[in-house]
Design a protein around this motif. Structure first.
Motif, short mmCIF file in Angstrom:
data_model
loop_
_atom_site.label_atom_id
_atom_site.label_comp_id
_atom_site.label_asym_id
_atom_site.label_seq_id
_atom_site.Cartn_x
_atom_site.Cartn_y
_atom_site.Cartn_z
N ILE A 133 0.87 -1.19 0.00
CA ILE A 133 0.00 0.00 0.00
C ILE A 133 0.90 1.23 0.00
CG2 ILE A 133 -1.81 1.26 1.24
CD1 ILE A 133 -2.63 -1.42 2.50
N SER A 134 0.63 2.14 -0.94
CA SER A 134 1.44 3.35 -1.07
C SER A 134 1.10 4.35 0.03
CB SER A 134 1.18 4.00 -2.44
OG SER A 134 -0.14 4.54 -2.47
N MET A 135 1.91 5.42 0.10
CA MET A 135 1.62 6.49 1.06
C MET A 135 0.23 7.06 0.82
SD MET A 135 5.02 8.75 1.80
CE MET A 135 6.00 8.52 0.34
N ALA A 136 -0.13 7.24 -0.45
CA ALA A 136 -1.47 7.77 -0.76
C ALA A 136 -2.55 6.79 -0.29
CB ALA A 136 -1.60 8.03 -2.26
N GLY A 137 -2.29 5.49 -0.45
CA GLY A 137 -3.24 4.49 0.01
C GLY A 137 -3.39 4.51 1.53
N TRP A 138 -2.25 4.60 2.25
CA TRP A 138 -2.31 4.69 3.71
C TRP A 138 -3.01 5.97 4.13
CZ3 TRP A 138 -2.19 0.73 6.59
CH2 TRP A 138 -1.41 -0.37 6.26
N ASN A 139 -2.77 7.06 3.41
CA ASN A 139 -3.45 8.31 3.73
C ASN A 139 -4.95 8.16 3.53
OD1 ASN A 139 -3.85 10.99 4.45
ND2 ASN A 139 -3.41 11.76 2.41
N ALA A 140 -5.36 7.44 2.48
CA ALA A 140 -6.79 7.21 2.25
C ALA A 140 -7.41 6.43 3.41
CB ALA A 140 -7.00 6.49 0.92
N ILE A 141 -6.72 5.39 3.86
CA ILE A 141 -7.23 4.57 4.96
C ILE A 141 -7.32 5.39 6.24
CG2 ILE A 141 -6.66 2.61 6.47
CD1 ILE A 141 -5.35 1.32 3.90
N CYS A 142 -6.24 6.08 6.58
CA CYS A 142 -6.23 6.89 7.80
C CYS A 142 -7.24 8.03 7.72
CB CYS A 142 -4.83 7.43 8.07
SG CYS A 142 -3.63 6.14 8.47
N SER A 143 -7.32 8.66 6.57
CA SER A 143 -8.27 9.77 6.40
C SER A 143 -9.71 9.28 6.52
CB SER A 143 -8.06 10.45 5.05
OG SER A 143 -6.78 11.05 4.99
N ALA A 144 -10.00 8.10 6.01
CA ALA A 144 -11.35 7.54 6.14
C ALA A 144 -11.68 7.28 7.61
CB ALA A 144 -11.47 6.26 5.32
N LEU A 145 -10.71 6.79 8.37
CA LEU A 145 -10.93 6.58 9.80
C LEU A 145 -11.17 7.91 10.52
CD1 LEU A 145 -8.25 3.83 10.50
CD2 LEU A 145 -10.75 3.54 10.41
N LEU A 146 -10.40 8.93 10.14
CA LEU A 146 -10.60 10.25 10.74
C LEU A 146 -11.95 10.84 10.34
CD1 LEU A 146 -7.01 11.74 10.33
CD2 LEU A 146 -8.10 10.87 12.42
N THR A 147 -12.39 10.56 9.13
CA THR A 147 -13.72 11.00 8.69
C THR A 147 -14.79 10.37 9.58
OG1 THR A 147 -12.95 11.31 6.42
CG2 THR A 147 -15.33 11.09 6.74
N ALA A 148 -14.62 9.08 9.88
CA ALA A 148 -15.57 8.40 10.77
C ALA A 148 -15.56 9.02 12.17
CB ALA A 148 -15.24 6.91 10.84
#
Length: 164
Positions: A133-148
Protein backbone atom coordinates in the motif's frame (compact mmCIF):
# COMPACT_ATOMS: atom_id res chain seq x y z
CA UNK A 1 -22.92 10.34 25.42
CA UNK A 2 -21.90 13.70 26.72
CA UNK A 3 -20.87 16.78 24.87
CA UNK A 4 -17.41 16.46 26.44
CA UNK A 5 -17.01 13.01 24.85
CA UNK A 6 -17.84 14.45 21.43
CA UNK A 7 -15.41 17.31 22.01
CA UNK A 8 -12.70 14.74 22.77
CA UNK A 9 -13.56 12.87 19.55
CA UNK A 10 -13.07 16.09 17.58
CA UNK A 11 -9.79 16.80 19.30
CA UNK A 12 -8.64 13.23 18.63
CA UNK A 13 -9.58 13.52 14.97
CA UNK A 14 -7.76 16.85 14.71
CA UNK A 15 -4.71 15.31 16.38
CA UNK A 16 -4.89 12.45 13.88
CA UNK A 17 -4.71 14.90 11.01
CA UNK A 18 -1.80 16.67 12.70
CA UNK A 19 -0.05 13.28 13.03
CA UNK A 20 -0.56 12.56 9.32
CA UNK A 21 0.92 15.97 8.49
CA UNK A 22 3.88 15.27 10.76
CA UNK A 23 4.41 11.90 9.07
CA UNK A 24 4.30 13.51 5.62
CA UNK A 25 6.83 16.14 6.64
CA UNK A 26 9.05 13.45 8.18
CA UNK A 27 9.03 11.47 4.93
CA UNK A 28 9.87 14.69 3.08
CA UNK A 29 12.73 15.37 5.50
CA UNK A 30 14.16 11.92 4.72
CA UNK A 31 14.18 12.61 0.98
CA UNK A 32 10.76 11.53 -0.28
CA UNK A 33 9.84 14.62 -2.25
CA UNK A 34 6.06 15.12 -2.44
CA UNK A 35 4.25 15.34 -5.74
CA UNK A 36 1.52 17.87 -6.43
CA UNK A 37 -1.23 15.50 -5.26
CA UNK A 38 0.69 14.73 -2.05
CA UNK A 39 0.79 18.43 -1.23
CA UNK A 40 -2.88 18.84 -2.15
CA UNK A 41 -3.78 16.15 0.39
CA UNK A 42 -2.06 18.08 3.18
CA UNK A 43 -4.31 21.16 3.09
CA UNK A 44 -7.52 19.48 4.35
CA UNK A 45 -5.51 17.80 7.11
CA UNK A 46 -4.14 21.18 8.15
CA UNK A 47 -7.71 22.52 8.25
CA UNK A 48 -8.91 19.52 10.30
CA UNK A 49 -6.01 19.90 12.74
CA UNK A 50 -6.83 23.58 13.24
CA UNK A 51 -10.52 22.73 13.69
CA UNK A 52 -9.50 20.22 16.37
CA UNK A 53 -7.59 23.01 18.14
CA UNK A 54 -10.61 25.31 17.83
CA UNK A 55 -12.76 22.60 19.41
CA UNK A 56 -10.28 22.32 22.29
CA UNK A 57 -10.47 26.08 22.83
CA UNK A 58 -14.17 26.78 22.21
CA UNK A 59 -15.70 23.43 23.13
CA UNK A 60 -17.92 21.21 21.04
CA UNK A 61 -19.81 23.10 18.37
CA UNK A 62 -21.86 21.44 15.68
CA UNK A 63 -20.41 23.84 13.11
CA UNK A 64 -16.84 22.89 14.04
CA UNK A 65 -17.66 19.18 13.90
CA UNK A 66 -19.27 19.67 10.48
CA UNK A 67 -16.24 21.58 9.17
CA UNK A 68 -13.94 18.87 10.54
CA UNK A 69 -16.04 16.22 8.78
CA UNK A 70 -15.86 18.14 5.49
CA UNK A 71 -12.07 18.59 5.81
CA UNK A 72 -11.47 14.91 6.59
CA UNK A 73 -13.80 13.75 3.81
CA UNK A 74 -11.98 16.04 1.38
CA UNK A 75 -8.63 14.58 2.46
CA UNK A 76 -10.07 11.09 1.96
CA UNK A 77 -11.28 11.99 -1.53
CA UNK A 78 -7.92 13.46 -2.55
CA UNK A 79 -6.08 10.41 -1.18
CA UNK A 80 -8.37 7.96 -2.99
CA UNK A 81 -7.91 9.94 -6.19
CA UNK A 82 -4.12 9.92 -5.76
CA UNK A 83 -4.02 6.19 -4.97
CA UNK A 84 -6.11 5.55 -8.09
CA UNK A 85 -3.67 7.60 -10.17
CA UNK A 86 -0.78 5.54 -8.79
CA UNK A 87 -2.59 2.29 -9.60
CA UNK A 88 -3.36 3.58 -13.12
CA UNK A 89 -7.12 3.31 -12.51
CA UNK A 90 -7.60 6.83 -13.90
CA UNK A 91 -5.48 9.66 -15.19
CA UNK A 92 -3.92 12.21 -12.90
CA UNK A 93 -3.01 15.79 -13.64
CA UNK A 94 -1.15 15.91 -16.96
CA UNK A 95 1.73 18.00 -15.67
CA UNK A 96 2.70 15.49 -12.97
CA UNK A 97 1.59 12.20 -14.50
CA UNK A 98 3.81 12.05 -17.53
CA UNK A 99 1.86 14.25 -19.92
CA UNK A 100 3.54 17.49 -20.92
CA UNK A 101 1.39 20.20 -22.45
CA UNK A 102 2.72 23.02 -24.59
CA UNK A 103 5.56 21.02 -26.13
CA UNK A 104 4.59 22.05 -29.63
CA UNK A 105 5.13 25.73 -28.83
CA UNK A 106 8.30 25.35 -26.72
CA UNK A 107 11.77 25.59 -28.10
CA UNK A 108 14.31 23.01 -26.98
CA UNK A 109 16.07 25.67 -24.90
CA UNK A 110 12.80 26.71 -23.22
CA UNK A 111 11.97 23.10 -22.45
CA UNK A 112 15.41 22.43 -20.96
CA UNK A 113 15.21 25.62 -18.87
CA UNK A 114 11.76 24.64 -17.58
CA UNK A 115 12.96 21.14 -16.70
CA UNK A 116 16.03 22.43 -14.88
CA UNK A 117 14.03 25.02 -12.96
CA UNK A 118 11.56 22.66 -11.31
CA UNK A 119 12.12 18.93 -11.11
CA UNK A 120 8.81 17.14 -11.43
CA UNK A 121 7.84 14.46 -8.94
CA UNK A 122 5.42 12.24 -10.78
CA UNK A 123 2.01 11.71 -9.22
CA UNK A 124 1.56 8.32 -10.87
CA UNK A 125 4.70 6.71 -9.46
CA UNK A 126 4.83 5.11 -6.04
CA UNK A 127 7.90 6.26 -4.12
CA UNK A 128 7.25 4.26 -0.92
CA UNK A 129 4.91 1.50 0.14
CA UNK A 130 4.26 -0.76 3.10
CA UNK A 131 2.50 -4.12 2.71
CA UNK A 132 1.83 -3.21 -0.92
CA UNK A 133 0.00 0.00 0.00
CA UNK A 134 1.44 3.35 -1.07
CA UNK A 135 1.62 6.49 1.06
CA UNK A 136 -1.47 7.77 -0.76
CA UNK A 137 -3.24 4.49 0.01
CA UNK A 138 -2.31 4.69 3.71
CA UNK A 139 -3.45 8.31 3.73
CA UNK A 140 -6.79 7.21 2.25
CA UNK A 141 -7.23 4.57 4.96
CA UNK A 142 -6.23 6.89 7.80
CA UNK A 143 -8.27 9.77 6.40
CA UNK A 144 -11.35 7.54 6.14
CA UNK A 145 -10.93 6.58 9.80
CA UNK A 146 -10.60 10.25 10.74
CA UNK A 147 -13.72 11.00 8.69
CA UNK A 148 -15.57 8.40 10.77
CA UNK A 149 -14.31 10.06 13.97
CA UNK A 150 -15.53 13.46 12.79
CA UNK A 151 -18.90 11.91 11.86
CA UNK A 152 -19.19 10.46 15.38
CA UNK A 153 -18.21 13.86 16.78
CA UNK A 154 -20.91 15.54 14.69
CA UNK A 155 -23.57 13.29 16.22
CA UNK A 156 -23.02 14.99 19.59
CA UNK A 157 -25.96 16.74 21.19
CA UNK A 158 -25.94 19.69 23.52
CA UNK A 159 -27.03 18.66 26.98
CA UNK A 160 -30.37 19.98 28.09
CA UNK A 161 -30.25 21.58 31.54
CA UNK A 162 -31.16 19.03 34.19
CA UNK A 163 -30.87 16.03 31.86
CA UNK A 164 -27.84 13.77 31.81
Amino acid sequence: MTQNFHKQLGMLAGAGSAALLAAALTFQFFGYAPCELCILQRWPHLAAALIGVAMAVFGWRRSLAFLGLIAAATATGFAIYHAGVEMKLWLGPQHCSGGVSGLATMSTGDLMAALEKAPVVRCDEISWQLFGISMAGWNAICSALLTALWAACLRGRKRVAGLA
